[in-house]
Design a protein around this motif. Structure first.
Motif, PDB file in Angstrom:
ATOM      1  N   UNK A   1       0.914  -1.125   0.030  1.00 39.54           N
ATOM      2  CA  UNK A   1      -0.028  -0.048   0.011  1.00 39.54           C
ATOM      3  C   UNK A   1       0.791   1.203   0.075  1.00 39.54           C
ATOM      4  N   UNK A   2       0.064   2.401  -0.362  1.00 38.00           N
ATOM      5  CA  UNK A   2       1.020   3.561  -0.176  1.00 38.00           C
ATOM      6  C   UNK A   2       1.360   3.796   1.099  1.00 38.00           C
ATOM      7  N   UNK A   3       2.306   4.552   1.626  1.00 33.84           N
ATOM      8  CA  UNK A   3       2.632   4.659   3.047  1.00 33.84           C
ATOM      9  C   UNK A   3       1.676   5.475   3.645  1.00 33.84           C
ATOM     10  N   UNK A   4       1.034   6.387   2.962  1.00 33.55           N
ATOM     11  CA  UNK A   4       0.015   6.733   4.069  1.00 33.55           C
ATOM     12  C   UNK A   4      -1.031   5.906   4.502  1.00 33.55           C
ATOM     13  N   UNK A   5      -1.435   5.011   3.303  1.00 33.94           N
ATOM     14  CA  UNK A   5      -2.528   4.105   3.752  1.00 33.94           C
ATOM     15  C   UNK A   5      -1.901   2.949   4.594  1.00 33.94           C
ATOM     16  N   UNK A   6      -0.905   2.801   4.421  1.00 36.82           N
ATOM     17  CA  UNK A   6      -0.299   1.696   5.141  1.00 36.82           C
ATOM     18  C   UNK A   6      -0.152   2.348   6.654  1.00 36.82           C
ATOM     19  N   UNK A   7       0.064   3.423   6.864  1.00 37.19           N
ATOM     20  CA  UNK A   7      -0.061   4.049   8.109  1.00 37.19           C
ATOM     21  C   UNK A   7      -1.317   4.157   8.728  1.00 37.19           C
ATOM     22  N   UNK A   8      -2.288   4.522   7.662  1.00 37.55           N
ATOM     23  CA  UNK A   8      -3.695   4.633   8.397  1.00 37.55           C
ATOM     24  C   UNK A   8      -4.254   3.355   8.748  1.00 37.55           C
ATOM     25  N   UNK A   9      -3.685   2.355   8.259  1.00 33.23           N
ATOM     26  CA  UNK A   9      -4.321   0.832   8.588  1.00 33.23           C
ATOM     27  C   UNK A   9      -3.423   0.235   9.618  1.00 33.23           C
ATOM     28  N   UNK A  10      -2.169   0.905   9.873  1.00 35.75           N
ATOM     29  CA  UNK A  10      -1.377   0.009  10.951  1.00 35.75           C
ATOM     30  C   UNK A  10      -2.119  -0.486  11.958  1.00 35.75           C
ATOM     31  N   UNK A  11      -2.493   0.408  12.694  1.00 34.54           N
ATOM     32  CA  UNK A  11      -3.551  -0.105  14.015  1.00 34.54           C
ATOM     33  C   UNK A  11      -5.039  -0.336  13.916  1.00 34.54           C
ATOM     34  N   UNK A  12      -5.440  -0.301  12.687  1.00 32.29           N
ATOM     35  CA  UNK A  12      -6.828  -0.459  12.375  1.00 32.29           C
ATOM     36  C   UNK A  12      -7.345  -1.786  12.354  1.00 32.29           C
TER      37      UNK A  12
ATOM     38  N   UNK B   1      -8.157   2.462  -5.345  1.00 41.62           N
ATOM     39  CA  UNK B   1      -8.115   3.631  -6.312  1.00 41.62           C
ATOM     40  C   UNK B   1      -7.133   4.511  -6.005  1.00 41.62           C
ATOM     41  N   UNK B   2      -6.660   4.530  -4.823  1.00 43.57           N
ATOM     42  CA  UNK B   2      -5.825   5.516  -4.099  1.00 43.57           C
ATOM     43  C   UNK B   2      -4.116   5.036  -4.376  1.00 43.57           C
ATOM     44  N   UNK B   3      -3.896   3.916  -4.684  1.00 40.93           N
ATOM     45  CA  UNK B   3      -2.847   2.965  -4.829  1.00 40.93           C
ATOM     46  C   UNK B   3      -1.995   3.694  -6.346  1.00 40.93           C
ATOM     47  N   UNK B   4      -0.633   3.130  -6.370  1.00 41.64           N
ATOM     48  CA  UNK B   4       0.075   3.607  -7.590  1.00 41.64           C
ATOM     49  C   UNK B   4       0.003   2.597  -8.790  1.00 41.64           C
ATOM     50  N   UNK B   5      -0.784   1.686  -8.287  1.00 45.56           N
ATOM     51  CA  UNK B   5      -1.369   0.529  -9.510  1.00 45.56           C
ATOM     52  C   UNK B   5      -2.670   0.183  -9.680  1.00 45.56           C
TER      53      UNK B   5
END
Length: 849
Positions: free
Chosen positions: A172-183, A199-203
């Motif tokens: 995942x994009x770093x921002x999304x990975x960080x958002x999901x880290x503790x969720x 849709x937010x990913x680089x692929x």
């Protein structure tokens, strides 16, 4: 350093550097100077070939890693041998193990590795702006979401959240990975939230069937799990070649075989750059050959500064020499009558090219057309994108080479004569605006278009890279499987439309190789059929009537077994393959061995039908056709079901086998004595009756080969037991020993045709290799099938050669000759008689000091 002779090894986890080290004494005794290794860098786990590289910085641990590689090289050096390494600069594997690839998926075009890959981040599709298409889904995207096929998982080793689909794990994009880290992941698993997240990913995930239409990155041909590299970028070049050049600098390796050079943006510039790096690291010139498939009368440009090709051109020439041109027409008529398909190969290839452009390369084709459209002169207001597309489609359909030589620069090389031939054919009956668009293609490629240099370069690059992929997939991997006049001429590096060549043409092509040092291949890891399969099928060109009668019988025998839907053309190709690849020691009623052979044939049959793409294919398999074809093969090779057919088939095979062995001996002699570097593909020192990969990459019984080589037998003695193939090995060993003894003749000497006279003058090929200290006369028979069938041995009777002799150059008149193949024999005379030359063995190699 130019190798004296090479031996190709296919490394894999079942055959490592340690296994190869144990075999070095055998390779040395055989007479090769260098091992020619398949790719050695880290590849996808379990790779059977090594071309799916994942890391250019380390040697493949599955092969033993760097320590075992160094030990292997040390073993080679103790035997005064070297190593040439196959390198893969064109592509890498799309795999989770590929750190460059994964980093690009995570960070997009901001990744430090994004420049390494050939991605169009700014294409016309807005959904792919700054994104990369990932066509990995087995169904449409919306359905995959609805079916919950796409999930989120936590990677146990890194602790990061990843997108999971089947075996794929995508970052995942770093921002999304960080958002999901503790969720809790549950709230993101609905179709709507998953779609928004993706849709937010680089692929962009996509159904695999969309790849040809939408893909915005260059693949290796049309393979979705191999992504192309941009080695034209200096930083990428250095990263890709760092390990190899470090090994070269240390003296651990002696040179390179460059894989798929036509896939590169500018092969000439690439080769000069690699040569420059090599020259800077060592004073002695290193060896470098390129995998380049040449068209008819196409030659490798000298400005590439390489030592030659990997040998497909020689493989074609020696095979064509062993085909009888008189067989072309009756076999063509027979093929058309049975199959109902095109009678000529060009028609079949044009059709395949149009299909592949439309189905597999649509996105790349449209990108090439746009590139030429954007490189149009400023005043060309009436040139349309549609006319550019039509023009390119016409040109690609007519092209018979892998690429042009032009680069779009103002000082670019000309596109090439074969490109011009294709251009003329494409112009025929073209509308005026399409003809203008075709002219614009040439002007752009050759740097003459009134447009900025960068758009011209982009257009040239896109044109050439698509041309190479199309040539491979439409020609080698489609039309070669559809056209069945005689399968021995459907080989990588060959033009199936060229059925045979004369002795004079063979001499001319051999002389053109003087001054260079290409590999002289008889077989490769990519060939469609083994060298002795081709040699056996070549016999059919001499006896088309007998062949036709046999085929009639076989169709009759097997009518009761045939599913009505099976294509007669496919059946005809099956009979050719059975005849060509049948092991000489296999009895038609030997159940276990026959079952093993049947499994090999089934593997070939499935691949050939799927590559043919008429009734079934890899992308759209017809399970019923596949099952019916497999069942037919199994019944044909079941002695309880097809005894009459198998008895007749093997009778035909054993009847032509002596003539096939003569052909095999002749091509071995020519490979070891013509200008260039003889190359042996692993195991082919015995008869090579293999089929297309993976059959030709099976494990080799080296123990039996080493044991056979250790025995002392004369060639005439071994000829009496020619079916086991040991005679071929012994012949090769003697010829490679001769190359060591007469290095000045073979490495630096001249090549002079020796002309034959008499009733069998067209049935012998002879020439001299002339050096400062010695001269070597080489003579080999050709087109002697009927004589060998009559004698039931690979040796035509002496009466066959009555009144046929060779005319020697005057400077060699009166010379005494000693026989390199039989040290007990000497010959004298200005015009050696073929009956004497071939009295005891179907080849002659004589030395005059």
């Amino acid at each position: 350093m130019i190798p004296r002779a090479t031996y190709r090894l296919q490394f894999r986890k079942e055959f490592t550097f340690a296994h190869a080290s144990a075999l070095v004494p055998y390779f040395n005794n055989l007479g090769v100077s260098h091992v020619y290794a398949s790719p050695i860098l880290a590849a996808r786990k379990g790779s059977s070939h090594g071309y799916d590289v994942i890391d250019h910085s380390r040697i493949n641990p599955e092969l033993g890693g760097e320590d075992e590689f160094r030990a292997f090289v040390a073993c080679l050096r103790r035997h005064e041998m070297g190593i040439i390494v196959d390198i893969v600069p064109n592509h890498m594997a799309v795999a989770v193990e590929n750190a460059w690839w994964m980093n690009m998926l995570e960070l997009g075009r901001d990744s430090m590795h994004a420049r390494a890959f050939d991605v169009d981040w700014d294409g016309p599709d807005p959904s792919l702006k700054n994104r990369i298409l990932l066509p990995i889904l087995g169904k449409p995207f919306a359905q995959a979401l609805t079916d919950s096929d796409i999930d989120l998982v936590r990677d146990e080793s890194s602790g990061k959240i990843a997108v999971a689909y089947a075996e794929h794990r995508l970052p995942l994009r770093p921002a999304d990975a960080q958002m999901l880290a503790g969720a809790s992941l549950e709230q993101f698993r609905s179709a709507a939230t998953m779609a928004a997240l993706l849709d937010r990913q680089h692929y962009r995930l996509a159904w695999w069937r969309t790849a040809g239409d939408l893909i915005n990155w260059r693949r290796f041909f049309d393979i979705n799990d191999l992504i192309a590299l941009r080695v034209e970028d200096d930083a990428v070049f250095d990263a890709v070649h760092a390990k190899h050049l470090a090994l070269y600098s240390e003296g651990l390796i002696d040179g390179f075989r460059v894989d798929h050079v036509d896939g590169l943006a500018d092969p000439a510039a690439y080769c000069r750059k690699l040569r420059g790096r090599m020259n800077a690291l060592r004073t002695e010139r290193g060896y470098m050959v390129v995998e380049k498939i040449l068209g008819q009368n196409e030659t490798l440009p000298r400005e590439w500064d390489v030592d030659g090709t990997t040998g497909y051109d020689f493989m074609n020439d020696v095979s064509a020499l062993l085909h009888d041109p008189r067989g072309a027409e009756p076999l063509e008529v027979r093929w058309t009558a049975i199959s109902g398909r095109a009678f000529d190969f060009e028609t079949e290839e044009r059709r395949a090219r149009r299909e592949r452009l439309e189905v597999k390369f649509r996105s790349a084709f449209e990108a090439a057309a746009r590139a030429f459209f954007e490189a149009r002169p400023g005043d060309a207001r009436d040139m349309t994108l549609a006319s550019q597309q039509r023009a390119l489609a016409r040109l690609y359909a007519q092209l018979r080479v892998y690429r042009s030589y032009a680069t779009g620069d103002a000082n670019s090389a000309a596109a090439g004569a074969l490109f011009q031939d294709a251009l003329e054919r494409a112009r025929y009956r073209a509308a005026e605006n399409d003809a203008a668009a075709l002219a614009h293609v040439t002007e752009t490629l050759e740097g003459r278009a009134a447009a900025p240099v960068e758009p011209r370069r982009i257009a040239a690059r896109r044109f050439n890279q698509l041309a190479a992929a199309l040539a491979a997939k439409a020609g080698e991997d489609t039309a070669f499987y559809r056209y069945g006049r005689l399968l021995s001429r459907n080989e990588v590096g060959s033009d199936p439309g060229e059925f045979a060549i004369s002795v004079a043409e063979f001499h001319a092509r051999a002389q053109r190789r003087l001054g260079s040092a290409p590999l002289l291949a008889g077989a490769t890891h990519d060939n469609k059929r083994g060298e002795d399969v081709r040699a056996r099928l070549a016999v059919i060109s001499e006896i088309p009537g007998e062949w036709s009668a046999a085929v009639d019988r076989w169709f009759g025998y097997n009518a009761r077994l045939r599913d009505p839907q099976l294509d007669p053309g496919d059946e005809y190709q099956l009979y050719q393959t059975l005849v060509g690849s049948w092991p000489l020691g296999l009895a038609w009623d030997h159940g276990p061995a026959l079952s093993e052979f049947c499994e090999r044939i089934l593997g070939w049959r499935l691949k050939s039908l799927h590559e043919e793409k008429i009734h079934t294919s890899w992308g759209d398999p017809d399970a019923r056709y596949d099952r019916a074809s497999g069942a037919f093969v199994r019944q044909l090779l079941d002695p309880e079901c097809s005894a009459d057919f198998l008895h007749d088939l093997t009778g035909f095979i054993h009847g032509i086998a002596p003539a096939a062995a003569t052909n095999g001996i002749s091509q071995a002699v020519l490979r070891c004595t013509c200008p260039g570097v003889p190359d042996l593909y692993q195991g082919t020192e015995f008869w090579d009756l293999s089929m297309v990969d993976p059959d030709n990459r099976r494990a080799v019984d080296f123990a039996s080969r080493a044991a056979a080589l250790a025995k002392e037998n004369s060639l005439p003695q071994l000829l009496a037991e020619w079916r086991n193939g040991v005679v071929k090995q012994a012949l090769i060993a003697r010829l490679l020993a001769l190359r060591r003894e007469c290095d000045d003749c073979f490495a630096r000497g001249d090549y002079l045709p020796a002309h034959a006279n008499g009733p069998r003058k067209d049935h012998v090929v002879a020439f001299l290799r002339c050096g400062a200290r010695a001269n070597v006369l080489i003579a080999a028979p050709r087109l002697c099938a009927r004589a060998c069938i009559e004698s039931r041995t690979p040796l035509p009777s002496s009466e066959y050669w009555t009144d046929t002799e060779l005319t020697m150059p005057r400077v060699l008149a009166g010379k005494m000759w000693r026989d390199a193949l039989d040290p007990t024999r000497t010959l004298a005379g200005e015009e050696p008689r073929c009956a004497e030359l071939f009295a005891h063995f179907p080849a002659a190699v004589l030395i005059s000091d």
